[in-house]
Design an enzyme around this catalytic site. Sequence first.
Site, mmCIF file in Angstrom:
data_model
loop_
_atom_site.group_PDB
_atom_site.id
_atom_site.type_symbol
_atom_site.label_atom_id
_atom_site.label_comp_id
_atom_site.label_asym_id
_atom_site.label_seq_id
_atom_site.Cartn_x
_atom_site.Cartn_y
_atom_site.Cartn_z
ATOM 1 N N HIS A 224 -7.863 11.820 34.412
ATOM 2 C CA HIS A 224 -8.615 11.169 33.604
ATOM 3 C C HIS A 224 -7.789 10.293 32.677
ATOM 4 C CE1 HIS A 224 -12.455 14.044 32.820
ATOM 5 N NE2 HIS A 224 -12.836 12.778 33.480
ATOM 6 N N CYS B 181 -9.688 16.295 24.977
ATOM 7 C CA CYS B 181 -11.023 16.686 25.883
ATOM 8 C C CYS B 181 -11.664 17.531 25.103
ATOM 9 C CB CYS B 181 -10.421 17.323 27.169
ATOM 10 S SG CYS B 181 -9.080 16.799 27.998
#
Length: 310
Positions: free
Chosen positions: A199, A299
């Site tokens: 990511h 996250c």
Amino acid sequence: MPTYASKDELDFDLSQLPCLPAFDHVEMAAPDFFDVQYAINPHMLDASGALQRIDRKLAQQQWNSVREAIESAGVTVTVEPALADHPDFVFCANPWLPIPAEVTGEGPHCVPSRMASDERAGEVARWCESLAGRGWKVAPLTGTAKCLEGTGDGLWHPRRQLLWAGIGSRTERGAWEELAERYGLHVVLLELQDPALYHLDTCLAPLDERTCLWSPSAFTSAGAALIEQLFEDAIAVSEPEAHESFVCNAFAPDAGGAARPVVLQKGAQRVVRELSERGFSPIEVETDEFLKAGGSVFCMKMAHPVRVDQ
Ligand code: ARG
């Protein structure tokens, strides 16, 4: 608005872009069901290839410490109740993308993610329902892009209407093109090329308008040039710092004041020193249980500028 995939295409200065307010509100998701029950990134398997084992009690303690660190920075935290059968629900940076009212020209929008894995697809509806109940407009993609994973791959430039957009295994280019067009937004495209940094939020952390942490080896030369052009001070981290400490998954809560806190996984001493030298206040937390699932501080939260009661 066009997207930008190379430095030569840039036709603006950051200082010309419209401003954004401080993202001083943070959502987190309760970790009650957090676990590793499948592997959708390389971190979820141990050296022998077995699924990582989680100490649930320790995970809860570590989650509490992340929450406390973020609150100590002066931002408000709202906690979404846990979702059974969704062991990754705690990683609430991924199931949606906030588009602030300053960008939409009306109220704030929530763009629901199209999760790349079936295992996480069920997380999206819960967030849409929760946000719609608080007055957000849910504004789904209409194009054919197969995947988009929220602020896992879409990072707002601090205080400017510019989106840093990762393209890789979790988000397709088409999703960013659709959003750039829909919102008339400047979107900088960065191709990701390291499977362990899957990511964008694992290899780039915008800290303030001029500073970021980044892991150069995760990017193509075109991406690296864009980062170095648009951030005056791009602090490069080493491969071990990025892979083992997930240091680019740091989060700089923006409470609008003079303090410049940066919450990050404990242990990256050199980076902590670099941050301190620049006047940031690093707050180290232990997120080891979450690292086993491929995530850390960034996250575990979703930041946006909208108050709960709006
Ligand atoms: N196990 C989760 C996944 O692979 C971890 C997500 C971490 N989130 C992040 N924004 N990097 O989807």
